[in-house]
Scaffold this motif. Structure first.
Motif, short mmCIF file in Angstrom:
data_model
loop_
_atom_site.label_atom_id
_atom_site.label_comp_id
_atom_site.label_asym_id
_atom_site.label_seq_id
_atom_site.Cartn_x
_atom_site.Cartn_y
_atom_site.Cartn_z
N PRO A 112 0.82 -1.22 0.00
CA PRO A 112 0.00 0.00 0.00
C PRO A 112 0.86 1.27 0.00
O PRO A 112 2.01 1.26 0.44
CB PRO A 112 -0.78 -0.11 1.31
CG PRO A 112 -0.75 -1.56 1.67
CD PRO A 112 0.57 -2.06 1.18
N ILE A 116 -3.55 8.22 2.26
CA ILE A 116 -3.93 8.97 1.07
C ILE A 116 -4.84 10.13 1.46
O ILE A 116 -5.79 9.96 2.22
CB ILE A 116 -4.63 8.05 0.05
CG1 ILE A 116 -3.63 7.00 -0.45
CG2 ILE A 116 -5.23 8.85 -1.12
CD1 ILE A 116 -4.19 6.00 -1.41
N LEU A 118 -7.49 12.97 0.16
CA LEU A 118 -8.39 13.16 -0.97
C LEU A 118 -9.12 14.49 -0.80
O LEU A 118 -9.76 14.71 0.24
CB LEU A 118 -9.38 12.00 -1.04
CG LEU A 118 -9.93 11.77 -2.43
CD1 LEU A 118 -9.03 10.82 -3.21
CD2 LEU A 118 -11.33 11.24 -2.38
N SER A 131 -13.13 6.01 -0.56
CA SER A 131 -12.75 5.29 0.66
C SER A 131 -12.61 3.80 0.38
O SER A 131 -11.68 3.14 0.86
CB SER A 131 -13.80 5.50 1.76
OG SER A 131 -13.87 6.85 2.12
N CYS A 134 -9.37 3.10 -1.69
CA CYS A 134 -8.18 3.25 -0.85
C CYS A 134 -8.07 2.07 0.11
O CYS A 134 -6.99 1.50 0.28
CB CYS A 134 -8.24 4.56 -0.06
SG CYS A 134 -8.08 6.03 -1.10
N ASN A 139 -4.78 0.99 2.01
CA ASN A 139 -4.42 2.32 2.50
C ASN A 139 -5.44 2.86 3.49
O ASN A 139 -6.58 2.43 3.53
CB ASN A 139 -4.39 3.31 1.32
CG ASN A 139 -3.43 2.88 0.23
OD1 ASN A 139 -2.23 2.87 0.45
ND2 ASN A 139 -3.97 2.52 -0.93
N VAL A 141 -7.31 6.64 4.54
CA VAL A 141 -7.65 7.84 3.78
C VAL A 141 -8.10 8.95 4.72
O VAL A 141 -8.73 8.68 5.76
CB VAL A 141 -8.73 7.50 2.71
CG1 VAL A 141 -10.05 7.10 3.33
CG2 VAL A 141 -8.94 8.65 1.75
N ILE A 382 -10.10 5.67 -9.69
CA ILE A 382 -10.00 6.74 -8.69
C ILE A 382 -9.78 8.08 -9.39
O ILE A 382 -9.92 9.15 -8.79
CB ILE A 382 -8.87 6.45 -7.67
CG1 ILE A 382 -8.87 7.44 -6.48
CG2 ILE A 382 -7.50 6.48 -8.33
CD1 ILE A 382 -9.67 6.97 -5.31
N LEU A 400 -3.00 2.81 -6.74
CA LEU A 400 -3.07 3.27 -5.35
C LEU A 400 -2.07 2.51 -4.47
O LEU A 400 -2.22 2.44 -3.26
CB LEU A 400 -4.49 3.10 -4.80
CG LEU A 400 -5.52 4.05 -5.40
CD1 LEU A 400 -6.92 3.71 -4.89
CD2 LEU A 400 -5.18 5.49 -5.05
#
Lengths: 415, 415
Positions: A112, A116, A118, A131, A134, A139, A141, A382, A400
């Motif tokens: 990962p 992240i 956003l 969400s 990610c 990951n 977020v 994404i 991602l």
């Protein structure tokens, strides 16, 4: 003393270590639970959305439509979550593996990205979609949506966080910023001690503001001044069909054509047919002097600004060129490097266009509208990266992630 | 009205279109000519270097050594150019190719990044090495070296540019900024309309300044607070050997170990042996209270600052942990995410360390000193990325490229 945002960053980093270790089955189970929970909590979500809608009553209809969440859109979001659950998990994929000169086994494995960030605007479904993507890629977020959708976004994030909590997973894997000031947005863009990457989704203005202000690595998405070039040898029917599709099928999105470049040897004959086809969709045409000479009153003069403008509307600017080289030169100069197409039946020209056009997606004899994670078969998207670093073109789960090198030895030292 | 730097950017973009289309043979021929020309022009290069050296006479010996160019170093640079000519060319490599649901043939192909900006410090050989790597990967480069090496860099760049000119290639593929003010450096970092990526090479201070000020995407390189963790089950002789190598073989570089983390169950027995081994290289030891209790006067107290400091020197800070989880937690918190190693004979712990350590390179039973493009077998290295975007770990030619999607159709439109 850490700021509120730094504390969120810290929590997200802690959660990231946990989320990165979840198995594919664990992640999929949670995504399906999230889908179920969204439907169960429909009334609460719609009620929160009503508050946002009430604030937005003076906004244009288009804006209100983007903001609106009803039962059917909640079903859509839930279905999206289930689809993400079904996607292949890129984590753990081995990109390359080899043994080096002293016998170290080196494996480059997909892992990962981490945390992240956003930044997005009015559409609350991004809260759920982004969400989910990610999370599936391992990951965490931190979401910063538009102030117009704040109440809806807060409830959506709470529903997702509750599923994590009830599943015994650190809920800080999904966090949302509840203050929507510009100052805080700017602090967010500079949270480089905590964020691995920042993805802006929305208008050109938003994306440019993020690129200009961020110190966190940004993935620039979405600007699409896309071109279709009709070569001398093009099949006329195909050319008309592709121009119509690239312009009119959904003009508001980034992979729609904004410019038509046409070879002078076919222009006189073909432009009237294209103009006629586009007239049925009420497309406003702008053209250079040669286009004006051919189309007369059906076209307005194009200004210098037109060549670099992304209309996202029923407008098409047209330029006549003397050969493919002039077309390539013009496109490479004015394009946002998103998607460009050539319509041709000449092999050499098809190869020249593929080689020399410097864009994320270069098409021969197809509509630019295919630049899309779903159309590419990624099963998700994404965003569409128009930069060259990290990811270029449609971004799915794989984009991602990052990689790390695992090196297994038996006591090797460097001589 | 464009600034001088914007004009350089524009020229570089024009050249980039030409360089991207060169064949591997053409590029290799030019690299070999550059090697030959450097040797032929030795006297001029050394003369220019004498001017820089004269200005630097009050600087430390280490600095002057980095700045110095003599016949043997010119031979070294020429040899480097010949080696780059021999490397496989990544341009044109197909990453993935498939047919989508409507029959579009989609090919993801490796292409140059475009225009690369390079900011570096006193070592003039970077001018040649970096230009060669950028060129071989089909990119153009704009160089901004340190003011201390300016005269040397200008002549080196001129020699390279002359080879391009004489070969009928646009010499703007390699450009050098001749003004070394901070204002200009800042403008360079914000030249996002022209630069695809900015690579800083040099001190931590330089790299941080670039990360903080740049709006151009940056590849962060080189910060290395690397850890070796000795697990309870470690082979003692191997542990001593690896710690000594990771710390002492070349302490000034980023892949050297700065920290030793050791399991308390093996610490009392092993630390004195490690201290003895390191004493022969006059390594200064700093330790937490448990280390101090074991090593007594041989170790100074470590402060909180030590855990996050990259010494690049004969200093090692040591911490005792109760188990591997504490080790992993400490490393993930303080590491610069460059390279970390575990010395263990326990299978589960080896896997745990590989999975949970969030660094570019994670080693089992080997020295961190192997994090290097040459040791990895890439045949070259432009730097070691410690960020997660685009490239992570040693960066060779491949990391100086991006991809584009070529899509070949037969009239497909989106329904």
């Amino acid at each position: 003393m850490k700021t509120d945002l730094e504390l969120m960053g810290q929590k997200s980093q802690v959660a990231a270590q946990e989320i990165a270790q979840l198995s594919t089955d664990q992640k999929n189970k949670i995504l399906n639970l999230m889908a179920q929970k969204l439907i169960e909590e429909s009334h609460r979500i719609v009620a929160a959305n009503q508050i946002d809608l009430a604030q937005a009553q003076d906004m244009p209809a288009k804006f209100i439509d983007r903001l609106l969440i009803d039962e059917s859109r909640i079903l859509g979001m839930a279905h999206g979550l289930q689809q993400v659950a079904q996607l292949a998990d890129p984590i753990g994929d081995v990109e390359r593996a080899w043994v080096n000169h002293v016998g170290l086994k080196i494996t480059q494995q997909r892992v990962p990205l981490g945390v992240i960030g956003l930044i997005y605007e009015a559409r609350p479904n991004v809260t759920v979609d982004a969400s989910a993507l990610c999370f599936k890629a391992g990951n965490t977020v931190i979401l910063r949506g538009g102030k117009e959708a704040l109440q809806t976004n807060l409830v959506l994030a709470e529903v997702l966080r509750n599923v994590l909590k009830e599943s015994g997973i650190n809920p800080d894997a999904i966090q949302i910023i509840s203050e929507t000031s510009h100052e805080l947005a700017n602090e967010f863009m500079r949270l480089s001690d905590y964020l691995s990457v920042l993805i802006p989704r929305g208008s050109k203005k938003l994306i440019q503001a993020v690129v200009k202000n961020a110190t966190v690595p940004v993935i620039e998405t979405g600007a699409g001044n896309c071109h279709v070039y009709i070569d001398e040898s093009a099949d006329e029917k195909m050319a008309v069909k592709i121009v119509e599709n690239a312009k009119c099928q959904r003009p508001s999105v980034c992979n729609s054509a904004e410019k038509l470049i046409i070879n002078e040897k076919i222009a006189t004959q073909l432009l009237p047919k294209i103009a006629e086809e586009l007239a049925s969709s009420h497309v406003l045409l702008r053209g250079d002097q040669k286009v004006q000479a051919i189309l007369g009153g059906k076209v307005q003069p194009a200004t210098a600004e037109d060549w670099e403008t992304e209309y996202n509307d029923y407008i098409l600017a047209i330029k006549v060129v003397s050969d493919i080289d002039e077309a390539i030169q013009h496109i490479n100069r004015y394009s946002t490097h998103h998607s460009e197409a050539i319509i041709t039946n000449d092999y050499q020209n098809s190869q020249k266009f593929l080689n020399q056009i410097d864009s994320a997606c270069v098409y021969v004899n197809a509509s630019t509208r295919f630049t899309d994670g779903f159309e590419f078969g990624f099963g998700a998207e994404i965003g569409i990266s128009t930069q060259k670093m990290h990811a270029r073109g449609p971004m799915g789960l794989r984009e991602l992630t990052t990689t790390k090198y695992l090196i297994q030895g038996s006591g090797q030292i460097r001589e």
